[in-house]
Design an enzyme around this catalytic site. Structure first.
Site, mmCIF file in Angstrom:
data_model
loop_
_atom_site.group_PDB
_atom_site.id
_atom_site.type_symbol
_atom_site.label_atom_id
_atom_site.label_comp_id
_atom_site.label_asym_id
_atom_site.label_seq_id
_atom_site.Cartn_x
_atom_site.Cartn_y
_atom_site.Cartn_z
ATOM 1 N N ASP A 94 4.567 -7.637 -2.023
ATOM 2 C CA ASP A 94 4.036 -8.246 -3.223
ATOM 3 C C ASP A 94 5.235 -9.073 -4.056
ATOM 4 O O ASP A 94 6.289 -9.123 -3.571
ATOM 5 C CB ASP A 94 3.335 -7.405 -3.926
ATOM 6 C CG ASP A 94 4.057 -6.417 -4.842
ATOM 7 O OD1 ASP A 94 5.454 -6.308 -4.600
ATOM 8 O OD2 ASP A 94 3.689 -5.317 -4.996
ATOM 9 N N SER A 95 4.685 -10.061 -4.955
ATOM 10 C CA SER A 95 5.525 -10.916 -5.708
ATOM 11 C C SER A 95 6.465 -10.248 -6.799
ATOM 12 O O SER A 95 7.343 -10.459 -7.145
ATOM 13 C CB SER A 95 4.959 -12.167 -6.099
ATOM 14 O OG SER A 95 3.789 -11.591 -7.270
ATOM 15 N N GLY A 96 5.905 -9.089 -7.065
ATOM 16 C CA GLY A 96 6.409 -8.389 -8.322
ATOM 17 C C GLY A 96 5.800 -8.883 -9.596
ATOM 18 O O GLY A 96 5.873 -8.220 -10.757
ATOM 19 N N GLY A 97 4.794 -9.785 -9.480
ATOM 20 C CA GLY A 97 4.108 -10.163 -10.644
ATOM 21 C C GLY A 97 3.201 -9.228 -11.345
ATOM 22 O O GLY A 97 3.299 -9.008 -12.530
ATOM 23 N N PHE A 98 2.536 -8.541 -10.470
ATOM 24 C CA PHE A 98 1.447 -7.556 -11.092
ATOM 25 C C PHE A 98 2.497 -6.425 -11.801
ATOM 26 O O PHE A 98 2.107 -6.045 -12.997
ATOM 27 C CB PHE A 98 0.884 -6.868 -9.971
ATOM 28 C CG PHE A 98 -0.018 -5.632 -10.464
ATOM 29 C CD1 PHE A 98 -1.321 -5.988 -11.317
ATOM 30 C CD2 PHE A 98 0.308 -4.413 -10.456
ATOM 31 C CE1 PHE A 98 -2.136 -4.867 -11.590
ATOM 32 C CE2 PHE A 98 -0.565 -3.380 -11.038
ATOM 33 C CZ PHE A 98 -1.821 -3.594 -11.330
ATOM 34 N N ASP A 148 2.625 -14.818 -9.180
ATOM 35 C CA ASP A 148 1.461 -15.224 -10.089
ATOM 36 C C ASP A 148 1.270 -14.219 -11.359
ATOM 37 O O ASP A 148 2.300 -13.386 -11.700
ATOM 38 C CB ASP A 148 0.317 -14.914 -9.259
ATOM 39 C CG ASP A 148 0.316 -13.416 -9.088
ATOM 40 O OD1 ASP A 148 1.221 -12.639 -8.715
ATOM 41 O OD2 ASP A 148 -1.163 -12.797 -9.009
ATOM 42 N N GLN A 190 -6.369 -16.493 -8.963
ATOM 43 C CA GLN A 190 -6.550 -15.753 -10.041
ATOM 44 C C GLN A 190 -7.751 -16.369 -10.874
ATOM 45 O O GLN A 190 -8.598 -16.735 -10.256
ATOM 46 C CB GLN A 190 -5.283 -15.615 -11.065
ATOM 47 C CG GLN A 190 -4.199 -14.664 -10.723
ATOM 48 C CD GLN A 190 -4.349 -13.340 -10.577
ATOM 49 O OE1 GLN A 190 -5.362 -12.768 -11.233
ATOM 50 N NE2 GLN A 190 -3.467 -12.530 -10.092
ATOM 51 N N GLY A 217 -5.812 -9.865 -9.507
ATOM 52 C CA GLY A 217 -6.523 -9.863 -10.803
ATOM 53 C C GLY A 217 -8.056 -9.053 -10.642
ATOM 54 O O GLY A 217 -8.823 -9.244 -11.615
ATOM 55 N N ASP A 267 -4.790 -3.686 0.288
ATOM 56 C CA ASP A 267 -4.081 -2.605 0.166
ATOM 57 C C ASP A 267 -4.030 -1.939 -1.174
ATOM 58 O O ASP A 267 -4.856 -2.400 -1.912
ATOM 59 C CB ASP A 267 -2.382 -3.263 0.033
ATOM 60 C CG ASP A 267 -2.397 -3.805 -1.625
ATOM 61 O OD1 ASP A 267 -1.484 -3.251 -2.205
ATOM 62 O OD2 ASP A 267 -2.747 -4.956 -1.868
ATOM 63 N N CYS A 305 -13.699 15.673 10.177
ATOM 64 C CA CYS A 305 -12.268 15.056 10.851
ATOM 65 C C CYS A 305 -11.533 15.506 11.488
ATOM 66 O O CYS A 305 -11.387 16.751 11.708
ATOM 67 C CB CYS A 305 -11.557 15.056 9.398
ATOM 68 S SG CYS A 305 -9.973 14.113 9.297
ATOM 69 N N CYS A 307 -8.053 14.788 12.239
ATOM 70 C CA CYS A 307 -6.857 14.528 12.006
ATOM 71 C C CYS A 307 -6.029 15.852 12.079
ATOM 72 O O CYS A 307 -6.596 16.809 12.434
ATOM 73 C CB CYS A 307 -6.384 14.152 10.477
ATOM 74 S SG CYS A 307 -6.612 15.170 9.162
ATOM 75 N N CYS A 310 -6.662 18.473 9.335
ATOM 76 C CA CYS A 310 -7.889 19.258 9.646
ATOM 77 C C CYS A 310 -8.091 20.110 10.825
ATOM 78 O O CYS A 310 -8.918 20.827 10.879
ATOM 79 C CB CYS A 310 -9.159 18.225 9.697
ATOM 80 S SG CYS A 310 -9.368 17.310 7.808
ATOM 81 N N HIS A 336 -3.813 13.428 5.820
ATOM 82 C CA HIS A 336 -5.612 13.302 5.935
ATOM 83 C C HIS A 336 -6.056 11.947 5.405
ATOM 84 O O HIS A 336 -6.935 11.365 5.993
ATOM 85 C CB HIS A 336 -6.021 14.553 5.302
ATOM 86 C CG HIS A 336 -7.703 14.518 5.131
ATOM 87 N ND1 HIS A 336 -8.466 14.608 6.144
ATOM 88 C CD2 HIS A 336 -8.431 14.016 4.207
ATOM 89 C CE1 HIS A 336 -9.974 14.347 5.895
ATOM 90 N NE2 HIS A 336 -9.844 13.863 4.491
#
Length: 378
Positions: A94-98, A148, A190, A217, A267, A305, A307, A310, A336
């Protein structure tokens, strides 16, 4: 030629959901895809081999956090982020903006970027398009995100409009300064919850011809119905031939609804974060395994499940580990939750391929509760 390309393999008949292939320098990613978050160059509690074995084809790492610690130059000297963390499949940063904008009182927005204080030690830093691109080039991710401005919800029309203007200007600057040939840059749309600003941002960002587009956003406090409405509003303005990435979204119901609205990539920290808080995802909804009711419950987390967790451990045992502060408990819940999300995405892709996403969706919702309390249905 961009180092990252995308091909749509099939468009599903009911919703227009897409099955695709994202081709990167470190391998092919089958979409729709969920990207687990490795904020600090690690998916918390997991080894890279474990993450891959669970089904991950691509992970996300965080520019802001890696810039502060250990520093972009350390990672460059190590041979890049793939080698530094021993992950040999694709990485998106990610850009670091958030993160910068979420600092609130610790930052000052300027026309050229953001002056902020580190959440670690209070030191002062500046990040703008040039700095974000430089850090991401040093990290060597396959996909870098343009810098952004992400605005919190709720925000005024004027605040969001100003953020749209800055996001477009910064996107243009990112393209100008970015030089790394084996790394693609995706633009970010945005506009908050204002349809006209979303349309404007989409038109401005797509005019720059990025190889892919993030939708930022959203999932920042607004009702889910409002997020879905914005996705529907944006859909006609997004190029059919390029991947669409809904940023920061990862609950099972939102993944399914996003795919229905043409989203290819997601993500979120949710599966791993709630795992560390003793909450797991099941076919019936969330289950808070740390609760006292499970002290003598010798069933698996999710009887449906298969996994590793489980197949081998009970709710009672995992609750015991969590209450005793044993790290194995957090590892087991994380295994899990990631497995659950990856299998959900497998089912979604298969349903798209077979033109039965409507049936799959109805089956999912007939059992799954989006709110906590799903354990009552077992």
């Amino acid at each position: 030629m961009t180092p990252v390309s995308f091909e749509v393999i099939k468009v599903e008949k009911t919703f227009g959901a897409r099955l695709g292939r994202l081709i990167t320098p470190h391998g092919v990613v089958h979409t729709p895809v969920f990207m687990p978050v490795g904020t600090q160059a690690t998916v918390k509690t997991m080894t890279p081999e474990e993450v891959e074995s669970l089904g991950a084809e691509i992970i996300l790492s965080n520019t802001y956090h890696l810039y502060l610690r250990p520093g972009a130059e350390v990672i460059r000297e190590a041979g890049g982020l793939h080698r530094f963390m021993n992950w040999h499949r694709p990485i998106l940063t990610d850009s670091g903006g958030f993160q910068v904008f979420s600092l609130a009182s610790l930052r000052e927005v300027r026309p050229e970027g953001v002056l902020f204080r580190s959440h670690l030690d209070g030191s002062t830093h500046f990040m703008g398009p040039q700095e974000s691109m430089a850090v991401q080039e040093a990290l060597g991710s396959d996909i870098a995100m343009a810098f952004d401005e992400c605005v919190a919800y709720p925000a005024s029309y004027e605040e969001v409009e100003a953020a749209v203007e800055r996001t477009t200007r910064w996107a243009e600057e990112c393209l100008k300064v970015h030089k790394r040939q084996d790394q693609a840059v995706f633009g970010i749309i945005q506009g908050g919850v204002f349809p006209d600003l979303r349309r404007r941002s989409a038109q401005e960002i797509t005019s720059l011809d990025f190889p892919g587009y993030g939708i930022g956003g959203l999932s920042v406090g607004e009702p889910k119905s409002m997020m879905y409405a914005i996705l529907e509003e944006l859909r006609p303005f997004l190029p059919e031939s390029k991947p669409r990435y809904l940023m920061g979204v990862g609950s099972p119901d939102c993944l399914l609804e996003g795919v229905k609205r043409g989203i290819d990539m997601f993500d979120c920290v949710l599966p791993t974060r709630i795992a560390r808080n003793g909450t797991v995802l099941t076919s019936r909804g969330k289950l808070v395994v740390r609760n006292a009711i499970y002290a003598r419950d010798f069933r698996p987390l999710d009887p449906e499940c298969d996994c590793y967790t489980c197949r081998n451990f009970t709710r009672a045992y995992i609750r015991h580990l969590i209450k005793a502060n044993e790290v194995l408990g957090l590892r087991l819940t994380t295994i899990h939750n990631l497995y659950f999300i990856f299998r959900l995405m497998d089912r979604i892709r298969q349903a798209i391929a077979e033109d039965r996403l409507l049936e799959m969706s109805e089956e999912f919702y007939s059992r799954y509760q989006a709110t906590e309390g799903g354990e009552e249905n077992f």
